[in-house]
Motif scaffolding. Structure first.
Motif, short mmCIF file in Angstrom:
data_model
loop_
_atom_site.label_atom_id
_atom_site.label_comp_id
_atom_site.label_asym_id
_atom_site.label_seq_id
_atom_site.Cartn_x
_atom_site.Cartn_y
_atom_site.Cartn_z
N ALA A 25 -10.27 4.38 4.15
CA ALA A 25 -9.57 5.60 3.71
C ALA A 25 -10.09 6.10 2.37
CB ALA A 25 -8.07 5.31 3.63
N GLY A 26 -11.10 5.44 1.82
CA GLY A 26 -11.72 5.93 0.59
C GLY A 26 -11.10 5.41 -0.69
N PHE A 27 -10.36 4.31 -0.60
CA PHE A 27 -9.79 3.69 -1.82
C PHE A 27 -10.93 3.41 -2.78
CE2 PHE A 27 -8.41 -0.19 -4.13
CZ PHE A 27 -7.21 0.27 -4.65
N SER A 28 -10.84 3.93 -4.02
CA SER A 28 -12.00 3.82 -4.92
C SER A 28 -11.90 2.64 -5.88
CB SER A 28 -12.16 5.11 -5.71
OG SER A 28 -11.11 5.23 -6.64
N GLY A 29 -10.76 1.96 -5.89
CA GLY A 29 -10.61 0.84 -6.82
C GLY A 29 -11.18 -0.45 -6.26
N LEU A 64 -3.43 5.15 -5.47
CA LEU A 64 -2.07 4.64 -5.28
C LEU A 64 -1.41 5.32 -4.07
CD1 LEU A 64 -0.98 4.36 -8.99
CD2 LEU A 64 -0.87 2.52 -7.32
N GLN A 65 -1.75 6.59 -3.89
CA GLN A 65 -1.22 7.28 -2.71
C GLN A 65 -1.83 6.71 -1.43
OE1 GLN A 65 -1.77 11.43 -4.09
NE2 GLN A 65 0.24 11.71 -3.14
N THR A 66 -3.11 6.36 -1.52
CA THR A 66 -3.76 5.76 -0.33
C THR A 66 -3.04 4.47 0.03
OG1 THR A 66 -5.84 6.67 -1.12
CG2 THR A 66 -5.99 5.02 0.60
N SER A 182 5.25 9.29 -11.13
CA SER A 182 5.28 8.03 -10.38
C SER A 182 4.87 8.29 -8.94
CB SER A 182 6.70 7.44 -10.37
OG SER A 182 7.21 7.35 -11.67
N VAL A 183 4.39 7.23 -8.30
CA VAL A 183 4.12 7.29 -6.87
C VAL A 183 5.13 6.37 -6.18
CG1 VAL A 183 2.47 6.68 -5.06
CG2 VAL A 183 1.68 7.88 -7.08
N LEU A 184 5.85 6.92 -5.21
CA LEU A 184 6.89 6.13 -4.54
C LEU A 184 6.30 5.41 -3.32
CD1 LEU A 184 9.87 8.64 -4.79
CD2 LEU A 184 9.01 7.00 -6.47
N ASP A 186 6.57 5.65 -0.27
CA ASP A 186 6.09 6.42 0.90
C ASP A 186 4.97 7.38 0.53
OD1 ASP A 186 7.40 8.22 -0.61
OD2 ASP A 186 8.74 8.96 0.97
N GLY A 187 4.46 7.29 -0.71
CA GLY A 187 3.35 8.16 -1.12
C GLY A 187 3.80 9.41 -1.86
N THR A 188 5.11 9.63 -1.90
CA THR A 188 5.62 10.80 -2.64
C THR A 188 5.26 10.69 -4.11
OG1 THR A 188 7.54 10.87 -1.18
CG2 THR A 188 7.75 12.05 -3.27
N VAL A 189 4.81 11.82 -4.69
CA VAL A 189 4.58 11.84 -6.14
C VAL A 189 5.83 12.42 -6.80
CG1 VAL A 189 3.18 12.78 -8.01
CG2 VAL A 189 2.10 12.08 -5.87
N LEU A 190 6.41 11.65 -7.70
CA LEU A 190 7.67 12.07 -8.33
C LEU A 190 7.41 12.35 -9.81
CD1 LEU A 190 10.84 12.24 -8.37
CD2 LEU A 190 10.82 9.81 -8.93
N ASP A 191 7.68 13.61 -10.23
CA ASP A 191 7.58 13.94 -11.65
C ASP A 191 8.98 14.00 -12.24
OD1 ASP A 191 4.76 14.50 -12.38
OD2 ASP A 191 4.91 15.79 -10.61
#
Ligand SMILES: Cc1cc2nc3c(=O)[nH]c(=O)nc-3n(C[C@H](O)[C@H](O)[C@H](O)COP(=O)(O)OP(=O)(O)OC[C@H]3O[C@@H](n4cnc5c(N)ncnc54)[C@H](O)[C@@H]3O)c2cc1C
Ligand code: SF4
Ligand code: SF4
Length: 1017
Positions: A25-29, A64-66, A182-184, A186-191
């Motif tokens: 999936a392209g995880f770069s870490g 983190l979303q991945t 933050s990243v939750l 389920d992948g949601t980005v929460l500001d």
């Protein structure tokens, strides 16, 4: 021969599939699944140990979303995640048996800075001191302080709502968070950021995860507002872990969801970025060290000091002070904490004043001084004296000592070591002294020893009772004392978790909060993370979920340690005693600790990582019935045996073909070590990696063949004298491209140093010859000015002019120097783990030096890293047989001599700059000061340049596989300083460092003694 080790921990198929899916999936870490990588994050500073399934090291928010979006697929629904930063938690907060997501390696960017509006935006992996170093030139700092500031991350600080010294004025981390991303799960980005109530209510109406979270938090905090205010203590250190009170302002008009994320210990989501409030650095600072006749006096006097308008009041007891006296740090602070004649200091309060202008400062300080003088004169409040300083460097050194206190306590002798579990109780400051007296009585009733220090102004005291965690009975005692302290803090209106968060102490949450409020916490957790996948078991479990909380009874490190036989643990005490406080992760570029950790940002390559691997290796060996000590003895007495060569060749061939053996993973971590010994000097526990590393190498090579370079390096002291007989020929050969190519490809060696031409013998031309019989025949008076110079392989054969200069300098100063015949020192053999050969070399050299020591003449050496081997490794290898000879490093002797005023040359109008060798300055902390004294006595100015490791460290920098790291280390710390200094002003004490400068800059700086010689009138 040691056996092959295959740890039983195979990874579940879904973890391996997740790894592959991440890559696809392209995880770069980075994704690390080796046993060693997982072990490196299996501990923190707590008593617990948990082996994760893998370590994911993201580089970006999208990584983190991945992780989280992939984690939603049914195939991976069983996976759980624990965020990790510096791993300095004291209660297992970041430990997990699931997946560790470590943001500390790559997410270290400072993204945006606005001086006018006083904020900075950073990634979660930024280290607190890194941020402050960035802000300092702009006149700001990030105010919440913590003892682990040189390795703890902003993400970790936010997630534990960290605070420390000065919290009365500067508050906690949550007081300075302006916004979070933050990243939750389920992948949601929460500001999150403070917002008007109406906006929060609008968000709560949205039909998505964010809407559900807002709905739940609004409901929980509004419906139970009165109960929350009644339950949450009115303390400076209010509650961590879903701060239900402060999501609202007093008027309930402003709402900030971020307040439940700060202190959530990673149980709600990954903090990715933070916008932080920054504070102007006060232009005036003063520190007053107030000394007491007892620790109780210090505690009881604290409220008076706070009332005297102090910015902060910190305390340490006599136990911590005594341990500091024996540590490298004492040299920096002793002049600020002098003993009071005729009195014994049993407690110390460090009172800091900050002020905007001098008048304000003087007003505050003078008022307190008058009162203190009165108290000392009248014998009041147990005050026996005080000392005051405005020196910013001194102030920071004193705080560095205070920050090191935990580590220092860990250095206590015996099997019982101070451990954290009740280490951050907070009570109202006015109750502190009575609380501590009862706390001490409780510990005394269990015959436990302890040291105490902390933030008396905030009622927080750090207490670490000493327990032997390898003793199952003491594990039971830990639970008992833990329960008793929870009850005691409640009695005094305080908190068990006043500073460091809950972690495995989360089990005390339900009793503290009561059913109603705890259920609200669980409902909030469910809104963020319904399936309990984020740092499961910490703080609380989701509403209507049957998972369990982690508990104080969790699996502890002691459980594993006790599987190593006591004699082995004692023999490898350095690895066994590492308490995981992480001081060796020090990010600071100009600090000697620890180059391999700094450059790789890989925990396996830190002293802590290596100590942990060593322990596990010893445990697995013991489990297979191997008596490691007996094997070592056999190798020392009889060697590996020629007969084993065939077996070794076969094992090495299998290794080449990819055969698994945990020893290879340990070997990889040991190979990355520069053997600089900064750990042995700077680690508060004195964890000495080179010492157990060489023992490991010896055992490892009883099973596997050695590479050719090991023989070349270990034999350098034998070959160099022979090669030096034909220096021009050898150098000519070394300069040829085919030779270089051959050396690189066969030995794995590059940039080999060239032999000195003319040789030392040619330069000395028969002068300074040593004649034992002549010396023995001399009278004591005739011998009076004789000084003996000990040769080492590096300066004698590769830098003969330095040896000649040292002899000339001594002669010009009126001494009668003599050059001892060259005798191998053994360090190269030790570094490569040829311990049998090293013991022989050491024995020969020791016999010779002991013979000389009867003459009572100074023995001097030029390269500290070799001289120090006589003091440390010789003792370990030879025991009593080492005898009691002393070889001094040149400056240790020179500082005691009278020097004439030197010539002042026009080209030296700027002060000389001293770059000291890291092994030398960590083992001999007065090195730089001594050189300054020497130069000052000669009428010359010498400034010390703070540098870390130069990247050479003996032969490390010449080995092919270390080229990138060697260069990167030089660039990290040395290059910028070298660039700012003219080579003629640079003075460098280490042979390795001079060679490294020559290699990268083209010219070689002088040793400080050489400059003195040139300036002698
Ligand atoms: C010797 C010593 C002294 C200490 N002194 C102090 C002190 O003075 N004051 C103080 O407050 N604490 C102190 N601590 C405790 C510790 O240093 C702090 O809690 C620190 O804030 C942890 O930061 P870290 O980066 O090491 O986080 P870690 O230990 O790695 O993690 C701590 C918690 O934060 C979570 N976390 C980490 N990063 C993230 C992220 N990006 N997103 C979500 N969750 C995350 C983890 O899951 C874990 O629950 C001390 C510890 C030691 C060993
Ligand atoms: S090696 Fe030393 S500094 Fe590093 S964690 Fe262990 S005890 Fe602390
Ligand atoms: S010897 Fe140097 S490189 Fe090796 S672990 Fe210690 S500090 Fe790190």
């Amino acid at each position: 021969m040691i056996p092959k080790l295959t740890p039983e921990h195979t990874l579940p198929a879904c973890v391996l599939a997740f790894r592959d899916a991440l890559v696809a999936a392209g995880f770069s870490g980075d994704i690390e699944t080796s046993y060693a990588a997982r072990l490196a994050v299996a501990t923190d500073n707590s008593v617990y140990q948990a082996l994760p399934q893998a370590v994911l090291l993201p580089k970006t928010l999208s990584d983190l979303q991945t992780i989280t979006t992939l984690g939603q697929s049914p195939a991976f629904s069983g996976l759980k995640f624990s965020p990790r930063g510096g791993g300095t938690g004291t209660n297992g907060q970041a430990l997990t048996e699931h997946l560790v997501v470590d943001v500390s390696r790559h997410m270290r960017q400072i993204l945006e800075f606005n001086a006018e509006e006083r904020w900075v935006r950073v990634e979660a992996g930024v280290i607190k001191d890194q941020l402050n170093a960035f802000l300092k030139p702009h006149g700001f700092f990030f105010a919440p302080d913590l003892s682990t500031s040189n390795r703890a991350t902003i993400g970790g600080m936010i997630s534990t709502d960290a605070s420390g010294q000065g919290s009365l004025v500067y508050g906690k981390t949550s007081d300075h968070v302006l916004a979070l991303k933050s990243v939750l799960v389920d992948g949601t980005v929460l500001d999150t950021a403070p917002m008007p109530r109406s906006q929060a209510e609008t968000l709560a109406a949205e039909p998505n995860r964010i809407g559900a979270i807002y709905r739940q938090v609004l409901q929980s905090t509004l419906d139970h507002r009165e109960q929350i205010k009644a339950k949450f203590p009115r303390l400076n250190r209010f509650l961590t872990g879903y701060d239900l009170e402060h999501v609202w302002n007093e008027q309930l008009s402003e709402f900030d969801l971020g307040r439940v994320i700060t202190g959530a210990e990673g149980s709600l989501g990954f903090v990715v970025e933070a916008k932080l409030n920054i504070t102007p650095i006060a232009p005036f600072k003063c520190l007053i060290n107030v000394k007491y006749d007892s620790f109780e006096s210090a505690l009881r006097n604290a409220p008076f000091l706070v009332a005297a308008r102090a910015t902060s009041v910190e305390t340490v007891d006599s136990k911590v002070l005594d341990l500091a006296r024996n540590d490298i740090i004492w040299h920096q602070v002793k002049s600020y904490i002098e003993d009071v004649p005729g009195k014994t200091m049993y407690g110390l309060n460090m009172v800091e004043y900050n002020a905007e202008d001098e008048a304000e400062m003087q007003d505050k300080v003078q008022t307190l001084e008058q009162r203190l003088q009165q108290a000392v004169a009248n014998g009041e409040s147990g005050i026996i004296g005080y000392q005051l300083t405005y020196d910013l460097n001194g102030i920071s050194q004193i705080y560095a000592m205070r920050k090191k206190a935990v580590g220092l306590l860990g250095n206590a002798k015996g099997a019982q070591k101070p451990v954290p579990f009740t280490e951050d109780t907070a009570v109202p400051p006015e109750n502190l002294a009575d609380f501590i007296m009862e706390f001490r009585a409780l510990l005394d009733s269990h015959q436990l020893t302890y040291g105490m220090f902390g933030h008396v102004d905030a009622g927080v005291l750090h207490v670490r009772p000493a327990l032997d965690m390898t003793d199952p009975a003491q594990e039971v005692l830990l639970r008992q004392v833990s329960d008793q302290v929870v009850a005691l803090t409640a009695k005094y209106g305080g908190l068990m978790w006043g500073e460091h968060g809950k972690g495995y102490r989360s089990e005390y949450g339900p009793a503290f909060f009561g059913d109603t409020l705890f259920n609200e916490l669980r409902k909030i957790k469910a809104a963020f993370d319904p399936d309990n996948r984020m740092n499961p078991g910490k703080i609380c479990t989701p509403w209507q979920n049957n998972d369990k909380l982690v508990s104080v009874d969790g699996v502890k490190r002691g459980y594993f340690d006790r599987q190593i036989p006591l004699t082995v643990r004692q023999s490898f005490d350095s690895a066994a005693n590492c308490n995981g406080n992480g001081l060796c992760f020090n990010y600071e570029e100009n600090s000697p600790m620890c180059p391999s950790s700094k450059i790789t940002k890989d925990r396996q390559h830190s002293p802590k990582g290596r100590a942990g691997l060593m322990r596990e290796w010893l445990r697995l060996m013991s489990k297979q019935g191997v008596d490691v000590l007996a094997q070592e003895q056999q190798l020392l007495e009889r060697g590996a045996g020629i007969g084993k060569l065939w077996q070794k060749a076969r094992n090495s061939w299998r290794k080449q073909r990819g055969e698994q053996d945990f020893s290879h993973e340990v070997m990889a971590a040991m190979e990355g070590c520069l053997a600089c010994k900064a750990c042995a000097g700077q680690c508060p526990i004195k964890v000495d990696v080179p010492s157990f590393r060489s023992r490991f190498l010896q055992l490892y090579h009883s099973r596997y063949l050695r590479p050719l370079k090991d023989y070349v390096v270990a034999g350098i002291e034998q070959t160099a004298p022979m090669l030096a007989k034909f220096p021009t020929l050898v150098n000519g050969g070394l300069k040829l491209t085919p030779t270089k190519f051959l050396l690189e490809k066969t030995v794995g060696y590059v940039d080999s140093p060239l032999l000195s031409v003319p040789t030392l013998a040619q330069q000395l031309d028969g002068q300074y010859t040593f004649d034992l019989a002549k010396l023995q025949a001399m009278s004591a008076a005739e011998r009076q000015n004789v000084v003996l110079l000990v040769q080492d392989p590096f300066t004698s054969f590769y830098e003969a002019e330095l040896v000649a200069d040292a002899l000339a300098l001594m002669q010009k100063l009126g001494f009668k120097p003599m050059l001892l015949p060259f005798l191998p020192n053994g360090k190269p053999q030790h570094v490569k783990g040829f311990l049998r050969e090293f013991a022989k070399t050491a024995s020969t050299a020791a016999q010779f030096f002991n013979q000389l020591s009867a003459l009572d003449l100074p023995l001097l050496g030029l390269d500290a890293s070799l001289v120090l081997v006589y003091r440390d490794e010789y003792v370990k290898a030879l025991g009593e047989l080492r005898g009691d000879f002393t070889v001094q490093v040149f400056h240790e002797w020179l500082v005691q001599q009278k020097l004439p005023a030197m010539k002042q040359l026009a080209e030296h109008t700027n002060p000389f700059k001293l770059f000291a060798h890291c092994t030398e300055k960590t083992a001999l902390p007065t090195t730089e000061k001594n050189w300054q004294q020497i130069y000052s006595a000669a009428g010359l100015k010498l400034d010390v340049v703070a540098v870390g490791c130069c990247g050479m460290a003996g032969t490390y920098g010449h080995e092919v596989q270390n080229q990138a790291n060697s260069r990167a280390l030089y660039d990290l710390s040395w290059q910028q300083h070298v660039e700012q200094t003219s080579i003629s002003n640079m003075l460098v004490t280490g042979f390795s460092c001079r060679s490294q400068v020559k290699r990268y800059e083209g010219s070689k700086p002088l040793h400080p003694l050489q400059q003195l010689l040139r300036l002698l009138p």
